[in-house]
Design an enzyme around this catalytic site. Sequence first.
Site, mmCIF file in Angstrom:
data_model
loop_
_atom_site.group_PDB
_atom_site.id
_atom_site.type_symbol
_atom_site.label_atom_id
_atom_site.label_comp_id
_atom_site.label_asym_id
_atom_site.label_seq_id
_atom_site.Cartn_x
_atom_site.Cartn_y
_atom_site.Cartn_z
ATOM 1 N N TYR A 140 39.764 34.432 36.856
ATOM 2 C CA TYR A 140 39.345 35.432 35.870
ATOM 3 C C TYR A 140 39.706 34.977 34.464
ATOM 4 O O TYR A 140 40.856 34.603 34.170
ATOM 5 C CB TYR A 140 40.034 36.763 36.187
ATOM 6 C CG TYR A 140 39.821 37.852 35.173
ATOM 7 C CD1 TYR A 140 38.608 38.516 35.088
ATOM 8 C CD2 TYR A 140 40.840 38.223 34.294
ATOM 9 C CE1 TYR A 140 38.411 39.524 34.157
ATOM 10 C CE2 TYR A 140 40.654 39.231 33.367
ATOM 11 C CZ TYR A 140 39.432 39.870 33.301
ATOM 12 O OH TYR A 140 39.235 40.865 32.374
ATOM 13 N N GLY A 189 36.613 41.605 31.940
ATOM 14 C CA GLY A 189 36.240 42.999 32.158
ATOM 15 C C GLY A 189 35.153 43.099 33.200
ATOM 16 O O GLY A 189 35.225 42.490 34.277
#
Length: 536
Positions: free
Chosen positions: A52, A59
């Site tokens: 990530y 997000g």
Amino acid sequence: MTVIRTGSPLDWREVCAVAAGAPLELSAQARERIGAARALVEQIIARGMRAYGVNTGVGALCDVVVSPAEQHTLSHNILMSHAVGVGASLGAQETRAIMAAAINNYAHGHSGVRVELVERLVALLRADCLPEVPALGSVGYLSHMAHIALVCVGAGHVNWRGERISGAEALRRLGLEPLSLEAKEGLSLVNGTPCVTGLAALALQRAHRLLDWADAVAAMSFENLGGQMVAFDAGSLAYRVSPGLAQVGARMRAALLGSGLLAAALGRRTQDPLSMRTIPHVHGAARDVLAATAEVVNRELASTTDNPIIAGTPEEPRVFSQAHAVGASIALAMDSLAVAVAQVAAMAERRLDRLVNPLVSGLPAFLAQASGTRSGFMIAQYTAAALVAQNRREAAPASLDGGVTSGLQEDHLCHATPAALKALAVIDNSGRIFGIELLAAVQAYDLQPIAAERAPYTQALYSQVRAVLPTYRDDRPLADDITRAFHMIMDDGPPPLPGPLTVRPSRDFCIPAPTDCVAGSAAASANDALPGAVGT
């Protein structure tokens, strides 16, 4: 004193030292850990492991894969899009505290940023060249650190030596080049809990100082109102198990030791109003909250609060793209501290009301030098009542505000940084309330109808105030006096209490035998108390 981030994390007091201007340095061990984590990021990129914010969007865009060629752009763009703070800027201490907490977080060695990036933050602190950080716009973290990080890449603005200049100009004057961010660095610069943790450290420091003043000022009001010293009897207080209560009881006994005013009032009433006789209970409960909050903040400083977390070995790197950046525990702690301080200040306003009310004080109405033509402290009590009401609004829990952001991906929000900002606001308001009570208590001494000596400690406090502020005769704007008293309270602690405050030998706070009780005299000893500092 230089604060060094070694193999151990900073504690909240060290963060406050950096906030006050102490330089912060990285040890060789800290640099090694930061470098090792960066090497793991390089392995993750080379192996094509999904991580990530490293090779994905952030997000709700967490499933969008970002190619190696675009990872620099991703990091840079994260800063630009997350720098959305609004409103007035944070003060210098607040900004330095956040930066110190961020450096501490990277030094755990699980963020994956380069050493050069962390050293850039260290250099800005060393030069006291502080980024301009708008206070508002965070639902948890992100915006505050984004504005700080802008300066590292030559954007944003700084305040330096009384001048507002661009981040690019600041780097030029420091002889530094703007950094070009690499994979993951943009995300690591904006997430985690350094913003709330730095602010929380300052809240602890200011609340600790305020509670010391709360005891001192309450002692002055108690003495002026002829309170019954049995309220602070060591044997009586020991029936309630609370380190804070025992500590405050001892502090009150020490502050009022040798009071002729209280000796003259002995036996006048069966019991005093709650705003007087529950000083150990309310102030002590706040000190217990303060101690618990200090534990939470130190645990936060000892934790890696990045997302993702980088771990493992170069042979087997690991990525945890989960939720350690969420500050639920510290949000709850900040909410609790705000409520505790607000309650202590609310009780101060009630004592203030008793001082100015001739129906219960035995003093001239509103502590005015001449009734009718002078209002004295009548309207100052209004100000205190207004601040108590504002505290009540500010103390509503931020951690319950909730909300949904990022296209349902971030559908639970803890509002940790707003909780810390609200706690700081409550502490400031409370400092003003205690400033007003301090002025009123000193004025009450001037108008005392009883010809008796004050306690040596309260006499010293009286003299400290009167050395800079004369008796109030409606001859000047009272707001100026309130400001002086506020700074006296917020800028330094009260004079130390007389005599050693030692720990009574006990087992699990067992109740002392009746022979240990002091029978409520004004000459009660202070040598059966818990030590002074909470949260150490």
